[in-house]
Design a protein around this motif. Sequence first.
Motif, PDB file in Angstrom:
ATOM      1  N   TYR A 169       0.841  -1.186   0.000  1.00  0.00           N
ATOM      2  CA  TYR A 169       0.000   0.000   0.000  1.00  0.00           C
ATOM      3  C   TYR A 169       0.883   1.246   0.000  1.00  0.00           C
ATOM      4  CZ  TYR A 169      -3.700  -3.241   1.391  1.00  0.00           C
ATOM      5  OH  TYR A 169      -4.581  -4.289   1.442  1.00  0.00           O
ATOM      6  N   ASP A 170       0.325   2.330  -0.507  1.00  0.00           N
ATOM      7  CA  ASP A 170       1.029   3.616  -0.485  1.00  0.00           C
ATOM      8  C   ASP A 170       0.685   4.438   0.743  1.00  0.00           C
ATOM      9  OD1 ASP A 170       2.269   3.262  -3.065  1.00  0.00           O
ATOM     10  OD2 ASP A 170       0.312   3.687  -3.965  1.00  0.00           O
ATOM     11  N   VAL A 171      -0.528   4.267   1.258  1.00  0.00           N
ATOM     12  CA  VAL A 171      -1.002   5.112   2.351  1.00  0.00           C
ATOM     13  C   VAL A 171      -2.152   4.404   3.047  1.00  0.00           C
ATOM     14  CG1 VAL A 171      -2.638   6.374   0.875  1.00  0.00           C
ATOM     15  CG2 VAL A 171      -1.727   7.486   2.931  1.00  0.00           C
ATOM     16  N   VAL A 172      -2.348   4.717   4.320  1.00  0.00           N
ATOM     17  CA  VAL A 172      -3.421   4.116   5.123  1.00  0.00           C
ATOM     18  C   VAL A 172      -4.329   5.215   5.656  1.00  0.00           C
ATOM     19  CG1 VAL A 172      -3.970   2.873   7.260  1.00  0.00           C
ATOM     20  CG2 VAL A 172      -2.093   2.085   5.795  1.00  0.00           C
ATOM     21  N   LEU A 173      -5.642   5.024   5.473  1.00  0.00           N
ATOM     22  CA  LEU A 173      -6.647   5.822   6.179  1.00  0.00           C
ATOM     23  C   LEU A 173      -7.101   4.989   7.364  1.00  0.00           C
ATOM     24  CD1 LEU A 173      -8.736   8.016   6.726  1.00  0.00           C
ATOM     25  CD2 LEU A 173     -10.196   6.982   4.961  1.00  0.00           C
ATOM     26  N   LEU A 174      -6.761   5.445   8.554  1.00  0.00           N
ATOM     27  CA  LEU A 174      -7.111   4.740   9.785  1.00  0.00           C
ATOM     28  C   LEU A 174      -8.246   5.494  10.467  1.00  0.00           C
ATOM     29  CD1 LEU A 174      -6.398   2.455  11.803  1.00  0.00           C
ATOM     30  CD2 LEU A 174      -4.806   4.050  12.894  1.00  0.00           C
TER      31      LEU A 174
END
Length: 367
Positions: free
Chosen positions: A86-91
């Motif tokens: 993944y490039d980025v995580v929305l948590l």
Amino acid sequence: MRVAILGTRGVPACYSGFETLAEELGARLAQRAHEVTVYTRKHLAVNGLAVHRGIRIEVLPAWRAKTVETLSHTALSCLHASRRRYDVVLLCNAANAPLIPLLHARGLPVLLNVDGIERKRRKWSRLGQAYYRWCERLAVRFADTLLTDAAVMRRYYRRAWGRDSVMIPYGGDLEPPGTGTTLARFGLQPGGYILYVARFEPENNPDRVAISYREVPGTTPLVMVGGAPYAPDLVQRVRAAAAQDPRIVLTGFVYGEGYRELLFGAAAYVQATEVGGTHPALVEAMGAGRVVFFLDNLPNREVVGGVGVPFRFDSEPTLTSRLAAFLAAPATFAELGAAARTRVFERYRWDDVATAYERALEELCRA
């Protein structure tokens, strides 16, 4: 951009605001050629469904207990995501802030949506409230970008923790439903009932709404959509109140097309929440052009912005008196519904929400 969305119950949306966000945002990002994966709890997943509205679904188990269900599933999701590209995580949810270092260890930037001030919910013990305050501290320390969904929440994090945030609300411009059977299933007529939608939790006041409605004259039904897996005493109080008034209809949880049928078919909508920022159901009711009656507090006032009807439970104007006045002369309130719809299309469109999230996520990727 390869985006992982963690910390919700998953998609298809079947519980609350975070799940609505995961589905509506995820679908729009997928339409814009981003690769989106939403981590979903096994007991809520649809068997055999691997893709929903362009969103990839990753199913993992959770320990089903009130105090640990969210954290247990998110911990497994973080470990799984750390092995994917993944490039980025929305948590989602500040309660998951202690897990951010697991993602950082693999070089994953994190956009953290903190939600409301969870420690103010009465369902939590003192230990639970202390945990959530600790999580707020970790959220401002660990999150690469902090995200709030209302100006009142943005001010809180500035004042309490000295950390600014990106403020992005929820959308409320749902598509009108097709011709369905939901109203008929519950014996309802279009424009012939009042609607309440929420999880049955103390701060959402479903019992007080039901009790207040028993004093409203007339035959118009009050339709209450929702429930709660971990609040049996509160659910029982709502059922007891409904048993004393045949006008009160308890539907349980209703999602998707059925929910939109109930929303667009209602004469008015009641929002009785005490805790949180922007509540998706409130914005959706406004977007559907319903007359909105809202518990008078800062978060609700911010969203409604003068195009709804405030009420209180313990002093005038009460919910009982407000609804009685509406049912006696509904035409005098009609312009509020039209104004609410206009406000949503000016401030709470899902396409605009998706654009703001896309910008924030892309900035993290570039950083």
